[in-house]
Design a protein around this motif. Sequence first.
Motif, short mmCIF file in Angstrom:
data_model
loop_
_atom_site.label_atom_id
_atom_site.label_comp_id
_atom_site.label_asym_id
_atom_site.label_seq_id
_atom_site.Cartn_x
_atom_site.Cartn_y
_atom_site.Cartn_z
N SER A 188 -65.75 -17.03 6.42
CA SER A 188 -65.70 -18.38 6.94
C SER A 188 -66.75 -19.24 6.25
CB SER A 188 -65.96 -18.39 8.44
OG SER A 188 -64.98 -17.65 9.14
N ASP A 229 -59.22 -24.80 8.93
CA ASP A 229 -58.91 -24.89 10.35
C ASP A 229 -58.33 -26.26 10.66
OD1 ASP A 229 -61.02 -26.68 10.50
OD2 ASP A 229 -62.28 -25.42 11.76
N PHE A 289 -61.54 -20.81 5.32
CA PHE A 289 -61.54 -19.37 5.51
C PHE A 289 -60.96 -18.68 4.28
CE2 PHE A 289 -60.89 -21.50 9.56
CZ PHE A 289 -61.96 -21.00 10.30
#
Length: 124
Positions: A21, A73, A80
């Motif tokens: 991440s 996201d 990610f």
Amino acid sequence: QVRLVESGGGLVQAGGSLRLSCAASGRTFGIDTMGWFRQAPGKEREFVVALSGSGGITRYADSVKGRFTISRDGAKNAVFLQMNSLLPEDTGVYYCALALTMTMTRISHDYSYWGQGTQVTVSS
């Protein structure tokens, strides 16, 4: 000033998976390129994958095609890297980076902001 912070690295056996991440702050995503680079011990930093600001177009290094997947996201404040079927040659420090371009460049110099890196070690 943009800040990028990677997380999710660790030690995994060959064939395993990790999900990295990159949390970002200080700017709005969407008109830029987010990328991942990696650097193995004693080697130069190399391109892994880039993602367009829209989140819909990707560009992968040949060495990771079919194994790694980049995504953002919903809030576009993080990126990610899902890494599957990991190989020992995937070992290295992985860096999240932001480029002020939408060309999904593979050139590290084109990226203006970098995270501190997260270590990924794949054992054989």
